[in-house]
Structures are given as structure tokens and as C-alpha cells.
Motif scaffolding. Structure first.
Motif, PDB file in Angstrom:
ATOM      1  N   MET A  98      20.401  -9.987  36.917  1.00  0.00           N
ATOM      2  CA  MET A  98      19.039  -9.903  37.420  1.00  0.00           C
ATOM      3  C   MET A  98      18.969  -9.004  38.648  1.00  0.00           C
ATOM      4  O   MET A  98      17.964  -8.340  38.845  1.00  0.00           O
ATOM      5  N   LYS A  99      20.039  -8.977  39.448  1.00  0.00           N
ATOM      6  CA  LYS A  99      20.047  -8.105  40.619  1.00  0.00           C
ATOM      7  C   LYS A  99      20.048  -6.642  40.205  1.00  0.00           C
ATOM      8  O   LYS A  99      19.400  -5.815  40.841  1.00  0.00           O
ATOM      9  N   LYS A 100      20.766  -6.327  39.132  1.00  0.00           N
ATOM     10  CA  LYS A 100      20.797  -4.947  38.664  1.00  0.00           C
ATOM     11  C   LYS A 100      19.426  -4.514  38.161  1.00  0.00           C
ATOM     12  O   LYS A 100      19.001  -3.394  38.401  1.00  0.00           O
ATOM     13  N   ILE A 101      18.737  -5.409  37.480  1.00  0.00           N
ATOM     14  CA  ILE A 101      17.396  -5.079  36.980  1.00  0.00           C
ATOM     15  C   ILE A 101      16.440  -4.917  38.150  1.00  0.00           C
ATOM     16  O   ILE A 101      15.581  -4.034  38.148  1.00  0.00           O
ATOM     17  N   ALA A 102      16.583  -5.745  39.171  1.00  0.00           N
ATOM     18  CA  ALA A 102      15.756  -5.587  40.373  1.00  0.00           C
ATOM     19  C   ALA A 102      16.018  -4.223  41.005  1.00  0.00           C
ATOM     20  O   ALA A 102      15.094  -3.583  41.513  1.00  0.00           O
ATOM     21  N   GLY A 103      17.247  -3.761  40.963  1.00  0.00           N
ATOM     22  CA  GLY A 103      17.577  -2.431  41.481  1.00  0.00           C
ATOM     23  C   GLY A 103      17.076  -1.324  40.577  1.00  0.00           C
ATOM     24  O   GLY A 103      16.793  -0.213  41.037  1.00  0.00           O
ATOM     25  N   ALA A 104      16.946  -1.619  39.301  1.00  0.00           N
ATOM     26  CA  ALA A 104      16.491  -0.604  38.346  1.00  0.00           C
ATOM     27  C   ALA A 104      14.990  -0.345  38.446  1.00  0.00           C
ATOM     28  O   ALA A 104      14.525   0.753  38.135  1.00  0.00           O
ATOM     29  N   LYS A 105      14.238  -1.340  38.887  1.00  0.00           N
ATOM     30  CA  LYS A 105      12.780  -1.174  38.957  1.00  0.00           C
ATOM     31  C   LYS A 105      12.359   0.001  39.837  1.00  0.00           C
ATOM     32  O   LYS A 105      11.624   0.874  39.376  1.00  0.00           O
ATOM     33  N   PRO A 106      12.775   0.062  41.103  1.00  0.00           N
ATOM     34  CA  PRO A 106      12.341   1.212  41.914  1.00  0.00           C
ATOM     35  C   PRO A 106      12.922   2.530  41.421  1.00  0.00           C
ATOM     36  O   PRO A 106      12.266   3.568  41.511  1.00  0.00           O
ATOM     37  N   LEU A 107      14.126   2.490  40.873  1.00  0.00           N
ATOM     38  CA  LEU A 107      14.723   3.710  40.343  1.00  0.00           C
ATOM     39  C   LEU A 107      13.958   4.211  39.118  1.00  0.00           C
ATOM     40  O   LEU A 107      13.855   5.414  38.892  1.00  0.00           O
ATOM     41  N   SER A 108      13.426   3.281  38.337  1.00  0.00           N
ATOM     42  CA  SER A 108      12.672   3.652  37.139  1.00  0.00           C
ATOM     43  C   SER A 108      11.369   4.360  37.481  1.00  0.00           C
ATOM     44  O   SER A 108      10.847   5.122  36.670  1.00  0.00           O
ATOM     45  N   MET A 109      10.856   4.100  38.656  1.00  0.00           N
ATOM     46  CA  MET A 109       9.600   4.732  39.058  1.00  0.00           C
ATOM     47  C   MET A 109       9.765   6.213  39.393  1.00  0.00           C
ATOM     48  O   MET A 109       8.801   6.960  39.387  1.00  0.00           O
ATOM     49  N   ASP A 110      10.979   6.639  39.661  1.00  0.00           N
ATOM     50  CA  ASP A 110      11.256   8.043  39.982  1.00  0.00           C
ATOM     51  C   ASP A 110      11.354   8.837  38.692  1.00  0.00           C
ATOM     52  O   ASP A 110      12.324   8.703  37.944  1.00  0.00           O
ATOM     53  N   ILE A 111      10.359   9.661  38.402  1.00  0.00           N
ATOM     54  CA  ILE A 111      10.333  10.394  37.140  1.00  0.00           C
ATOM     55  C   ILE A 111      11.395  11.491  37.072  1.00  0.00           C
ATOM     56  O   ILE A 111      11.662  12.018  36.005  1.00  0.00           O
ATOM     57  N   ASP A 112      12.022  11.812  38.184  1.00  0.00           N
ATOM     58  CA  ASP A 112      13.081  12.814  38.180  1.00  0.00           C
ATOM     59  C   ASP A 112      14.421  12.236  37.721  1.00  0.00           C
ATOM     60  O   ASP A 112      15.339  12.984  37.400  1.00  0.00           O
ATOM     61  N   LYS A 113      14.540  10.914  37.676  1.00  0.00           N
ATOM     62  CA  LYS A 113      15.789  10.280  37.245  1.00  0.00           C
ATOM     63  C   LYS A 113      15.678   9.857  35.783  1.00  0.00           C
ATOM     64  O   LYS A 113      14.694   9.258  35.375  1.00  0.00           O
ATOM     65  N   SER A 114      16.702  10.157  35.010  1.00  0.00           N
ATOM     66  CA  SER A 114      16.707   9.722  33.614  1.00  0.00           C
ATOM     67  C   SER A 114      17.165   8.265  33.551  1.00  0.00           C
ATOM     68  O   SER A 114      17.842   7.770  34.450  1.00  0.00           O
ATOM     69  N   ILE A 115      16.801   7.612  32.470  1.00  0.00           N
ATOM     70  CA  ILE A 115      17.230   6.230  32.273  1.00  0.00           C
ATOM     71  C   ILE A 115      18.750   6.194  32.155  1.00  0.00           C
ATOM     72  O   ILE A 115      19.395   5.263  32.644  1.00  0.00           O
ATOM     73  N   ASN A 116      19.326   7.210  31.560  1.00  0.00           N
ATOM     74  CA  ASN A 116      20.778   7.282  31.440  1.00  0.00           C
ATOM     75  C   ASN A 116      21.437   7.353  32.817  1.00  0.00           C
ATOM     76  O   ASN A 116      22.428   6.668  33.076  1.00  0.00           O
ATOM     77  N   SER A 117      20.914   8.174  33.715  1.00  0.00           N
ATOM     78  CA  SER A 117      21.503   8.285  35.045  1.00  0.00           C
ATOM     79  C   SER A 117      21.341   6.983  35.827  1.00  0.00           C
ATOM     80  O   SER A 117      22.224   6.604  36.595  1.00  0.00           O
TER      81      SER A 117
END
Length: 51
Positions: A1-20
Motif C-alpha cells: 500500500m505504501k508503494k501505491i501511495a508513492g505511485a499516485k503523485p508519480l502517476s500525475m506526472d505525464i512526462d513519466k511512463s508507467i513503466n518508469s
């Protein structure tokens, strides 16, 4: 769950791919991140990006 919490703000950055993002958070692979994210949040990381 901590990793998913970290993924949320990263997902908002359209310059980052889901793979990265999955590599950065040390998931096994991109598909696993997507499955876990969708199970916990009810939406894929890419879908979350455009909310």
C-alpha cells in the motif's frame, strides 16, 4: 500500500511512463503495478493520471 501511495503523485506526472514508475518503485514489472493499483484504487495508473 505504501508503494501505491508513492505511485499516485508519480502517476500525475505525464512526462513519466508507467513503466518508469514501476521500475522506480521496484515492482516486478509494469503489469503488476497496474494490477495492484487497480485492485486498491479501482482505476489504472494511467486513468488516475487524467482524473
Amino acid at each position: 500500500m505504501k508503494k501505491i501511495a508513492g505511485a499516485k503523485p508519480l502517476s500525475m506526472d505525464i512526462d513519466k511512463s508507467i513503466n518508469s514508475i514501476s521500475l522506480y518503485l521496484r515492482f516486478e514489472n509494469c503489469g503488476y503495478l497496474i494490477r495492484v493499483f487497480k485492485k486498491l484504487e479501482g482505476i489504472t495508473p494511467k486513468g488516475f493520471r487524467y482524473i
